[in-house]
Structure formats: structure tokens, C-alpha cells
Design an enzyme around this catalytic site. Sequence first.
Site, PDB file in Angstrom:
ATOM      1  N   GLU A   1      13.890  33.146  -7.509  1.00 49.13           N
ATOM      2  CA  GLU A   1      12.810  33.006  -8.485  1.00 49.13           C
ATOM      3  C   GLU A   1      11.453  32.825  -7.818  1.00 49.13           C
ATOM      4  O   GLU A   1      10.451  33.390  -8.251  1.00 49.13           O
ATOM      5  CB  GLU A   1      13.096  31.817  -9.408  1.00 49.13           C
TER       6      GLU A   1
ATOM      7  N   LYS B   1       6.423  42.140  -4.289  1.00 49.37           N
ATOM      8  CA  LYS B   1       6.764  41.577  -5.591  1.00 49.37           C
ATOM      9  C   LYS B   1       6.983  42.674  -6.626  1.00 49.37           C
ATOM     10  O   LYS B   1       7.864  42.570  -7.491  1.00 49.37           O
ATOM     11  CB  LYS B   1       5.666  40.616  -6.030  1.00 49.37           C
TER      12      LYS B   1
ATOM     13  N   LYS C   1       9.761  36.821  -0.512  1.00 46.36           N
ATOM     14  CA  LYS C   1       9.617  38.104  -1.229  1.00 46.36           C
ATOM     15  C   LYS C   1       9.767  39.304  -0.306  1.00 46.36           C
ATOM     16  O   LYS C   1      10.331  40.325  -0.686  1.00 46.36           O
ATOM     17  CB  LYS C   1       8.281  38.185  -1.964  1.00 46.36           C
TER      18      LYS C   1
END
Length: 445
Positions: free
Chosen positions: A143, A219, A119
Site C-alpha cells: 500500500e 507508481k 515502489k
Amino acid sequence: MTATAQTSFNPGKGVGQPVGVAVLGMGTVGTEVIRLMQEYSDEFAARIGGPLELKGVSVSDLEKPRPGVDRELLTDDAMSLVQRDDVDIVVEVIGGIDFPRRVVLAALKAGKSVVTANKALVAAHADELAAAADEAGVDLYFEAAVAAAIPVVGMLRRSLAGDQIQRISGIVNGTTNFILDAMESTGATYEDALAEATRLGYAEADPTADVEGHDAASKAAILASLGFHTRVTFGDVYCEGITKITAADIEAARKAGYTIKLLAICEKIEVDGETKVNARVHPTLIPSEHPLASVKESYNAIYVDAEAAGSLMFYGNGAGGAPTASAVLGDLVGAARNKVHGGRAPGENTYANLPIADFGEAITRYHIDMTVVDRAGVLAELAQKFADAGISLRTLRQEEGERHNYARLVVVTHSAREADLQKMVEELEALDDVQRIDSVIRLDS
């Protein structure tokens, strides 16, 4: 990354042809990815149209035992591995930013599709990575970079591609949710709850990235970029962690019908007639009846408000080896299918290119807990201060203080500009009648 012309259509290797995979990193996630690739190899081959073949695994320590992996597959030269002709897809589960950026870019430029769970890398360099993927005509999947097994990236990229996203909010860090939930359910202090999270393995030895909100901010940047088709980076996200939350804050929230969660909030806002994107991470009071209030322990949940679909919530394990590996393997199957059959998955498109709002332009609400001098007229004078600033109050409650001649005052505002609320708190701190501001926590507006 704006929409760009892609290279010529990839016709695919053909059904039955093997897909070579290189895995970078063999920590908790990498080990689980390799194990599951081997255990379910026949099923993956059936889903893809050809077998996955592990061509190499990059590790930092070649002397460390690696059960379940042929030692001939191990290398400490990741850069050479990702450029090998027999490698079609690179799985990056190293972590960090600088070295992974270099090696992932090298893989993309060499025509390899990339699956990453990183991330921090995606939040910092998604535009550069996406441009390299477009130039080479390959896939970039991530993902697992947001909430592990919860399929929120695919949902934003595909399932809601025909809708207009208005707002995304959620609990995207399991460590902080575990700590706050422990404080609420047991009455523990922040320090004790953190110690328990560390003992159980939910918190790292250095928990800074989690408890200061940095992990959640990465995120949030990814979610905002996908949801609003606008490049949002980690530096664009306002970030405030949970280290100042006390047991008293938790108890006060409970009595008022709220629970405290560390929320990532991404939304489109109107500023002087212009639509902007705001992304922020901070402790937030949410009503006890809200679906996010029921998210316990280390679980994650993402709440999406869309124009046509309405309100949607996605819930599940947001961390851990197996859940993260599940998301990585889902991406790997998709990328491998494209290698066999041809074509590409939908990528990012930041065509909207909306301006990023300053945090002070966001519309928020405050819960202010302060200790004031207990004398006649103080309540009315403080209420007038808010009125003079153009901030309306939802509730103003005075309780007996811990010490003689002092009272506890709890103020809950209506929605107002963040900058105006911050200025109001600064003015309160300067008043002689205000001994101290005990806490300021935003409410989900």
C-alpha cells in the site's frame, strides 16, 4: 502474474500467539514504523488477535545510534534475518531495487509475508514477487508504494474489485506538485521553486527521480497493473518531467483557465477495435475547476473513473515518514491478522493480460505556444497545416510578440493521436515562418 494455484490453506497460528516482525531499513520510514509499533502495541494486539514482536532490524551501519531500539536487535545481515524461524513478517523500507529484490524474494520463499513501501521494486518486479508469494502461500502487501497514506492500492484490490475501472489519473509525486504550486502561487521560476523544495526537505539532494517523472512512472505502473488486471512495468510508462516548465507556461495556463500538474494517467483505449492499456506521466493542463487542480503543496490525489461507481477522488499526504508508516502499519496489521487467524489477502491478478499501447496510439490534446513571423496570412496558413494533418483546432490565438515583426501564436487542438500531434509539431518546427516552438504541453482529454 496470472492467476495461479495457491498452496494449501494456512490455518493460522491461533489467537493470542505472537507474530514475529523483521524490519529492513531504519531511515525516516523504518524509524517511524518501529516507534508506532511500540507505542500502540496493545491496540495492535487487540486488532490482530496476538501481539507483534520485533525480532530484528537490518541496518547498513551498526555504529550509528538507533534511539528506541535494543542494540541486540540490530544486524547488518538482512538475508539471514528474513530467514529466521521466529520471523513471520518482513517489512522492507530500504529503497532501491537489486538488493531489496533479492532479500524480499528470499523472505517470500522462506514462507514470510512481506510488507514493502518500495515502489521501484514493485513496478519492476511485481510479477516475480507475486509468483513467489503465491508459491509460498503468503501475503505481499505494498500500500505504501503508491501515495503513502492514501489507501488507493486497497481500494483497487478490494473496494472496486467488483467494478470495471476505465481510467486512473492523479498527482502521485509531492515534490513536483510542491514545485508547480509554488510557481503558480508566487510566480517563482522552476529553479527557485526547486531550491525552496530542497530547503524544506520536499526534494532530495538529487531530485532527478522526482522532477524527471521517474517516481511517478513507477507508481503509474502499479496503478495500471491493479486497475486493469494487466502486467504493466516501469518500462511501459511514457515519462516526461517538469524541468522544461517555465513561469511563462504557468502564467499562460492561468490566464486560459488552466493549471499545470504532473499527472500519472492510466487508461484503457481502443486501437483498431482492440482494447489496450496506456500509462503515461507528463505535465498536463487541467481546467481550474477540476478537483485535481485544487491539490496544493506536496499533497497527492488519485482520480478514478469506474463504470458503476462513477468518479472517485482520494486525497491526502503522499509522502513523509508518518504518512508512509501509517500505510506500512495498515498492511502489517492485515498480514499479521492473516498469520494469526489463517488465510491470505487478495493478491494481484493479471488475468486480463491486455496489450500495452504504444504512447503514439494514445489520444491526447496539445497546447502549443510558438513564436511566428508577423505577416499577413501566417495564421491561415498554419491553420491549414493542421487541417491537412486531420487535426482540428479548438482555439487559435495570436498575440503581440516580444520583438518587432514577430507574433506569439497559441494553438489548442482537439483530441488526436499522440503520434499525429508529435508529427505536426515536427512539421511546424521546420517551417520558415515559425521562429521557435516555445512550449508544448498536453491537456487532460
